[in-house]
Design a protein around this motif. Sequence first.
Motif, PDB file in Angstrom:
ATOM      1  N   ASP A   1       3.751   1.885 -18.556  1.00 59.79           N
ATOM      2  CA  ASP A   1       4.728   2.237 -17.528  1.00 59.79           C
ATOM      3  C   ASP A   1       4.146   3.110 -16.417  1.00 59.79           C
ATOM      4  O   ASP A   1       4.885   3.782 -15.694  1.00 59.79           O
ATOM      5  CB  ASP A   1       5.921   2.934 -18.157  1.00 59.79           C
ATOM      6  N   ASP A   2       2.844   3.083 -16.243  1.00 59.66           N
ATOM      7  CA  ASP A   2       2.197   3.886 -15.214  1.00 59.66           C
ATOM      8  C   ASP A   2       2.723   3.454 -13.837  1.00 59.66           C
ATOM      9  O   ASP A   2       2.564   2.302 -13.443  1.00 59.66           O
ATOM     10  CB  ASP A   2       0.679   3.692 -15.292  1.00 59.66           C
ATOM     11  N   PRO A   3       3.354   4.376 -13.092  1.00 56.01           N
ATOM     12  CA  PRO A   3       3.899   3.997 -11.782  1.00 56.01           C
ATOM     13  C   PRO A   3       2.815   3.583 -10.786  1.00 56.01           C
ATOM     14  O   PRO A   3       3.091   2.840  -9.843  1.00 56.01           O
ATOM     15  CB  PRO A   3       4.642   5.250 -11.316  1.00 56.01           C
ATOM     16  N   GLU A   4       1.587   4.037 -11.002  1.00 60.78           N
ATOM     17  CA  GLU A   4       0.492   3.638 -10.121  1.00 60.78           C
ATOM     18  C   GLU A   4       0.183   2.147 -10.271  1.00 60.78           C
ATOM     19  O   GLU A   4      -0.298   1.506  -9.338  1.00 60.78           O
ATOM     20  CB  GLU A   4      -0.758   4.468 -10.442  1.00 60.78           C
ATOM     21  N   ILE A   5       0.474   1.601 -11.430  1.00 58.86           N
ATOM     22  CA  ILE A   5       0.261   0.172 -11.682  1.00 58.86           C
ATOM     23  C   ILE A   5       1.497  -0.609 -11.251  1.00 58.86           C
ATOM     24  O   ILE A   5       1.412  -1.594 -10.542  1.00 58.86           O
ATOM     25  CB  ILE A   5      -0.048  -0.084 -13.175  1.00 58.86           C
TER      26      ILE A   5
ATOM     27  N   LEU B   1      -1.376   6.376 -24.598  1.00 61.68           N
ATOM     28  CA  LEU B   1      -2.451   5.861 -23.743  1.00 61.68           C
ATOM     29  C   LEU B   1      -2.434   6.591 -22.403  1.00 61.68           C
ATOM     30  O   LEU B   1      -1.371   6.983 -21.916  1.00 61.68           O
ATOM     31  CB  LEU B   1      -2.303   4.353 -23.530  1.00 61.68           C
ATOM     32  N   PRO B   2      -3.588   6.766 -21.773  1.00 60.05           N
ATOM     33  CA  PRO B   2      -3.656   7.526 -20.518  1.00 60.05           C
ATOM     34  C   PRO B   2      -3.121   6.731 -19.327  1.00 60.05           C
ATOM     35  O   PRO B   2      -3.042   5.504 -19.360  1.00 60.05           O
ATOM     36  CB  PRO B   2      -5.161   7.773 -20.356  1.00 60.05           C
ATOM     37  N   SER B   3      -2.795   7.449 -18.276  1.00 57.82           N
ATOM     38  CA  SER B   3      -2.455   6.810 -17.012  1.00 57.82           C
ATOM     39  C   SER B   3      -3.740   6.252 -16.407  1.00 57.82           C
ATOM     40  O   SER B   3      -4.847   6.596 -16.831  1.00 57.82           O
ATOM     41  CB  SER B   3      -1.828   7.821 -16.057  1.00 57.82           C
ATOM     42  N   LEU B   4      -3.588   5.430 -15.389  1.00 58.59           N
ATOM     43  CA  LEU B   4      -4.748   4.865 -14.714  1.00 58.59           C
ATOM     44  C   LEU B   4      -5.597   5.968 -14.092  1.00 58.59           C
ATOM     45  O   LEU B   4      -6.828   5.948 -14.177  1.00 58.59           O
ATOM     46  CB  LEU B   4      -4.284   3.881 -13.648  1.00 58.59           C
ATOM     47  N   THR B   5      -4.951   6.986 -13.522  1.00 56.01           N
ATOM     48  CA  THR B   5      -5.672   8.093 -12.911  1.00 56.01           C
ATOM     49  C   THR B   5      -6.452   8.880 -13.954  1.00 56.01           C
ATOM     50  O   THR B   5      -7.586   9.290 -13.696  1.00 56.01           O
ATOM     51  CB  THR B   5      -4.688   9.030 -12.177  1.00 56.01           C
TER      52      THR B   5
END
Length: 181
Positions: free
Chosen positions: A149-153, A172-176
Amino acid sequence: MMFTRTPIEGAWLVDPEPLADERGFFARTACVDAFADHGLNGRFVQQSISRNTRAGILRGMHLQYEPAGEDKLVRVTTGAIFDAILDLRPYSPSYRQWFSVELTAQNQRALYIPRGVAHGFQTLTDLSEVFYQMTVPFAPAHSGGVRWDDPEIGIAWPPCQNRLISAKDMALPSLTALSAY
């Protein structure tokens, strides 16, 4: 088999071409030579299934990092899923882009996912089974991923009132935050 490119570099939809008669049909679902004709690795050394008991189960976004990077062929043998992939290869022209497709037992479609591309899905029906074919064995030390659910993705997951996600996937980590791939 029919191969259709996706917007993610190296990812393909693979549809069987059934030979049908009054008894039913027969269709190839994988062929080393046909995959090679499209520049794909069709030598699958490990096969696994994911059996999911109800609609709304979300698994992902997973991948294996190098040196254990894997290509995968994913298909649904029972039920239906919303399947999503995310390109995490900095050198790729589709880096940070995502693609989704509905895979069902009815449409018999498969998704070929190249190494370096994360994969996840949400079940759309009760009792869904996903069949994986991988080009390398599972390597827990190289397993990882990024938050679903990473908003960057911004993956547009189907709405769900009662989504079920494992604690491991929630962590799990965010993309950043993801360390250099």
